[in-house]
Design an enzyme around this catalytic site. Sequence first.
Site, PDB file in Angstrom:
ATOM      1  CG  ASN A 197     -13.905 -20.887  25.425  1.00 24.85           C
ATOM      2  OD1 ASN A 197     -14.420 -20.157  24.597  1.00 24.85           O
ATOM      3  ND2 ASN A 197     -14.254 -22.195  26.126  1.00 24.85           N
ATOM      4  CD1 TRP A 198     -10.576 -15.601  23.656  1.00 25.61           C
ATOM      5  CD2 TRP A 198     -11.362 -12.848  22.850  1.00 25.61           C
ATOM      6  NE1 TRP A 198      -9.578 -14.285  23.119  1.00 25.61           N
ATOM      7  CE2 TRP A 198     -10.101 -13.736  23.148  1.00 25.61           C
ATOM      8  CE3 TRP A 198     -11.868 -12.293  22.905  1.00 25.61           C
ATOM      9  CZ2 TRP A 198      -9.582 -12.258  22.600  1.00 25.61           C
ATOM     10  CZ3 TRP A 198     -11.832 -11.305  22.598  1.00 25.61           C
ATOM     11  CH2 TRP A 198     -10.114 -10.905  23.008  1.00 25.61           C
ATOM     12  CE  LYS A 199     -13.445 -21.064  28.998  1.00 34.58           C
ATOM     13  NZ  LYS A 199     -13.108 -21.944  30.710  1.00 34.58           N
ATOM     14  CG  HIS A 226     -16.400 -25.339  26.991  1.00 33.63           C
ATOM     15  ND1 HIS A 226     -17.197 -25.415  28.777  1.00 33.63           N
ATOM     16  CD2 HIS A 226     -15.411 -25.401  27.597  1.00 33.63           C
ATOM     17  CE1 HIS A 226     -15.540 -24.594  29.409  1.00 33.63           C
ATOM     18  NE2 HIS A 226     -14.237 -24.852  28.719  1.00 33.63           N
ATOM     19  CD  GLU A 233     -16.255 -22.597  31.515  1.00 32.63           C
ATOM     20  OE1 GLU A 233     -16.881 -21.865  30.455  1.00 32.63           O
ATOM     21  OE2 GLU A 233     -15.446 -22.493  32.305  1.00 32.63           O
ATOM     22  CD  GLU A 243     -11.471 -27.923  27.793  1.00 32.02           C
ATOM     23  OE1 GLU A 243     -10.655 -26.439  27.320  1.00 32.02           O
ATOM     24  OE2 GLU A 243     -12.742 -27.517  28.010  1.00 32.02           O
ATOM     25  N   GLY A 298      -9.275 -23.105  34.397  1.00 29.09           N
ATOM     26  CA  GLY A 298      -9.057 -21.748  35.344  1.00 29.09           C
ATOM     27  C   GLY A 298      -8.976 -21.786  36.992  1.00 29.09           C
ATOM     28  CB  SER A 322      -5.017 -24.399  34.014  1.00 25.77           C
ATOM     29  OG  SER A 322      -5.618 -23.830  35.251  1.00 25.77           O
ATOM     30  N   GLY A 332      -8.103 -20.810  27.330  1.00 25.89           N
ATOM     31  CA  GLY A 332      -9.704 -19.992  27.975  1.00 25.89           C
ATOM     32  C   GLY A 332      -8.884 -18.549  28.354  1.00 25.89           C
ATOM     33  N   GLY A 333      -8.723 -18.437  29.884  1.00 25.23           N
ATOM     34  CA  GLY A 333      -7.780 -16.997  30.402  1.00 25.23           C
ATOM     35  C   GLY A 333      -7.050 -16.473  29.286  1.00 25.23           C
TER      36      GLY A 333
END
Length: 250
Positions: free
Chosen positions: A10-12, A93, A95, A164, A170, A209, A230-231
């Site tokens: 997920n490149w957000k 998601h 967010e 999640e 993150g 994470s 994610g990251g």
Amino acid sequence: MALKKLVAGNWKMHGLSSDLAEIQAIADASRQYPQVDVALCVPAIMIERAARTVPGFPIGGQDVHYSEKGAHTGCTSAQMLLDAGAVLTIVGHSERRDSQRETDAEVKAKAEAALSCGLSVILCVGESLEVREQGKAVETAIAQLDASLPETMEGEGELAVAYEPIWAIGTGKVPTTSEIAEIHGAIRRCLLERYGAGGEQVRILYGGSVKPSNAAEIFSVEDVDGALVGGASLKTADFIPIVEAAAGIS
Ligand code: 13P
């Protein structure tokens, strides 16, 4: 029987034209692991360029509107995602549930709209730190899931669920393997209740994470059928070791 693992990035809100080379590198490297499904969910505006750059590699969106079309400024329909070259999308998601005030009912409508168009769906649920500390993580995640799941899984697209925990996203914090097993087991039971035997085929991803250093341990947990990353999905050097772990190599 173990399901084929899915590792989705997920490149957000990351990704410019200059990052297409990274997408290319991830797609090229992941072809060495046909025993794992790999996908990247990129910003909507990047889908078409990404899909053209890596034909045949699954590119997805990060959200979808539940309406076919209409007066919804700034939104993207399932048909538009498909038209741009996406084959999947994330819905619900945390967010977006937080910043866009998305409700379970909206998430359900989004999942249904996407599946009925032929897009695969990764539907996210997960509890806050406050809820976890109150000992209500399982009941909260399952209530969210129950209210967000599509009525049926009909459609060409495939449904996956991502657990999640919000406090793990993150932050570098990860639940213990037994905490992950507890929630993934409860999600599986909920899916079986809802869809009968079809619930066995729904992949349950863990997200929050996931890194090269913890991926193998997370993938060893029962009912963990992949990861939403994610990251660590932004760079080939971080993401591919996670794919390798899903392949059982590291
Ligand atoms: P991180 O892997 O950066 O914690 O993000 C997880 C996530 O939100 C994926 O959707």
